[in-house]
Design a protein around this motif. Structure first.
Motif, PDB file in Angstrom:
ATOM      1  N   MET A  64      47.803  40.831  37.577  1.00  0.00           N
ATOM      2  CA  MET A  64      47.024  40.536  38.777  1.00  0.00           C
ATOM      3  C   MET A  64      47.830  40.750  40.057  1.00  0.00           C
ATOM      4  O   MET A  64      47.273  41.077  41.107  1.00  0.00           O
ATOM      5  N   GLU A  65      49.129  40.586  39.979  1.00  0.00           N
ATOM      6  CA  GLU A  65      49.975  40.763  41.155  1.00  0.00           C
ATOM      7  C   GLU A  65      49.912  42.193  41.685  1.00  0.00           C
ATOM      8  O   GLU A  65      50.137  42.424  42.870  1.00  0.00           O
ATOM      9  N   GLY A  66      49.580  43.142  40.809  1.00  0.00           N
ATOM     10  CA  GLY A  66      49.507  44.532  41.231  1.00  0.00           C
ATOM     11  C   GLY A  66      48.095  45.057  41.388  1.00  0.00           C
ATOM     12  O   GLY A  66      47.901  46.233  41.731  1.00  0.00           O
ATOM     13  N   GLU A  94      49.820  33.978  31.515  1.00  0.00           N
ATOM     14  CA  GLU A  94      50.955  34.460  32.292  1.00  0.00           C
ATOM     15  C   GLU A  94      51.017  35.984  32.306  1.00  0.00           C
ATOM     16  O   GLU A  94      51.333  36.597  33.338  1.00  0.00           O
ATOM     17  N   ASN A 122      44.269  43.469  42.798  1.00  0.00           N
ATOM     18  CA  ASN A 122      43.443  42.340  43.203  1.00  0.00           C
ATOM     19  C   ASN A 122      42.011  42.412  42.707  1.00  0.00           C
ATOM     20  O   ASN A 122      41.178  41.595  43.077  1.00  0.00           O
ATOM     21  N   MET A 160      47.899  34.930  45.427  1.00  0.00           N
ATOM     22  CA  MET A 160      47.042  34.479  44.317  1.00  0.00           C
ATOM     23  C   MET A 160      46.937  32.961  44.380  1.00  0.00           C
ATOM     24  O   MET A 160      47.938  32.265  44.369  1.00  0.00           O
ATOM     25  N   THR A 218      41.329  35.969  43.580  1.00  0.00           N
ATOM     26  CA  THR A 218      42.070  36.720  44.584  1.00  0.00           C
ATOM     27  C   THR A 218      41.419  36.665  45.953  1.00  0.00           C
ATOM     28  O   THR A 218      42.019  37.071  46.934  1.00  0.00           O
ATOM     29  N   ALA A 240      48.389  37.155  34.695  1.00  0.00           N
ATOM     30  CA  ALA A 240      48.792  36.850  36.073  1.00  0.00           C
ATOM     31  C   ALA A 240      49.773  37.884  36.606  1.00  0.00           C
ATOM     32  O   ALA A 240      49.712  38.255  37.787  1.00  0.00           O
ATOM     33  N   ARG A 241      50.661  38.360  35.752  1.00  0.00           N
ATOM     34  CA  ARG A 241      51.609  39.394  36.190  1.00  0.00           C
ATOM     35  C   ARG A 241      50.888  40.679  36.562  1.00  0.00           C
ATOM     36  O   ARG A 241      51.239  41.350  37.548  1.00  0.00           O
TER      37      ARG A 241
END
Length: 272
Positions: free
Chosen positions: A74-76, A68, A78, A1, A13, A71-72
């Motif tokens: 988004m990590e899983g 935040e 894209n 990211m 992404t 964003a967490r």
């Protein structure tokens, strides 16, 4: 990211979105508690569908951990994108940012609280398939298959506001304010570029611009539940929205809305 330092700041992404069917825009202001729950439900629903999608969260200058939390997630996934405004500009400005950034052939904006369940999208999609350019959720239309759980004072203020809106700007719409509206890409690109109102009155302005420019609007009854934690002050914000109605009239009179270069004919093309 990766993070792009711009105004607004965008976390991107790098996903190829050239063939996106549906874009979902979620405006958020201090929504660290309600948004993650709803966003998770949205993504679970979308993953069961057979079309491509993107979800754009527009953080409108939140002072809490909204960014935040997104964003967490988004990590899983894209397909989720976060746009951050450095300062609070208003819900209307946040929705406009997301709509004009979107790539989807269809573009939905939905409130971060999840008052309208994401499954209600199917009702709006049917309206688009039937020829609408814009499909909007309605809490005012009666339907035996839908349940509306709203406080009485909200209903009363809503009816008064609707009467004024119908008299001065948007005609024939029962509920202009429900935060669940679906646009074709063509309609979204045209009307959101013309949008001038940054606050809660933007719904009325957008629908006014849709009618002004010949787009077909279909109002659809949906299930809706009043969720605790609303950022809307019914008295203060209702007065602001009334002011916005007169701003719309003034904008029209002063030529703030650019003349439409598109003809009405041919605007009911349904994206596939």
């Amino acid at each position: 990211m990766s993070s792009i330092n711009a105004s607004p700041n965008t976390l991107d992404t790098g996903l190829d979105l050239s063939t996106v069917f549906l874009s979902i825009i979620i405006p958020a202001f201090n929504e660290e508690k309600r948004l993650p729950v709803y966003l998770t439900r949205v993504l679970e629903y979308l993953e069961r569908q057979d079309f491509s999608y993107e979800v754009i969260v527009v953080d409108d200058g939140s002072a809490d951990a909204t960014a935040e939390a997104v964003a967490r997630i988004m990590e899983g996934n894209n397909r989720v994108k976060l746009i951050r405004h450095p300062a609070n500009r208003g819900k209307g400005y946040a929705v406009k940012t997301g709509m004009l950034d979107a790539s989807g052939k269809l573009r939905l904006f939905t409130d971060a609280d999840g008052a309208t369940p994401i499954m209600e999208l199917e009702r709006l999609l049917k309206a688009i398939d039937s020829g609408a350019n814009v499909a909007i959720a309605s809490r005012a239309m009666k339907d035996d298959s839908c349940t509306i759980n709203a406080h009485l004072h909200r209903k009363v203020i809503g009816r008064v506001f609707h009467s004024i809106v119908n008299a001065l700007t948007v005609k024939g719409i029962h509920d202009t304010q429900c935060g669940f509206k679906l646009f074709t890409a063509e309609a979204a690109q045209e009307v959101f570029q013309l949008q001038r109102i940054d606050g809660f009155g933007f719904d009325v302005e957008i629908l006014y611009l849709c009618q002004r420019n010949g787009y077909r609007i279909t109002e659809v009854p949906v299930n809706w539940t009043d969720i605790a934690g609303s950022k809307v002050n019914l008295i203060v914000d209702s007065l602001r929205m009334l002011t916005d109605i007169f701003k719309i009239r003034l904008n029209e009179m002063t030529g703030a809305y650019q003349p439409n270069s598109l003809s009405v004919e041919g605007k009911n093309t349904i994206p596939k």
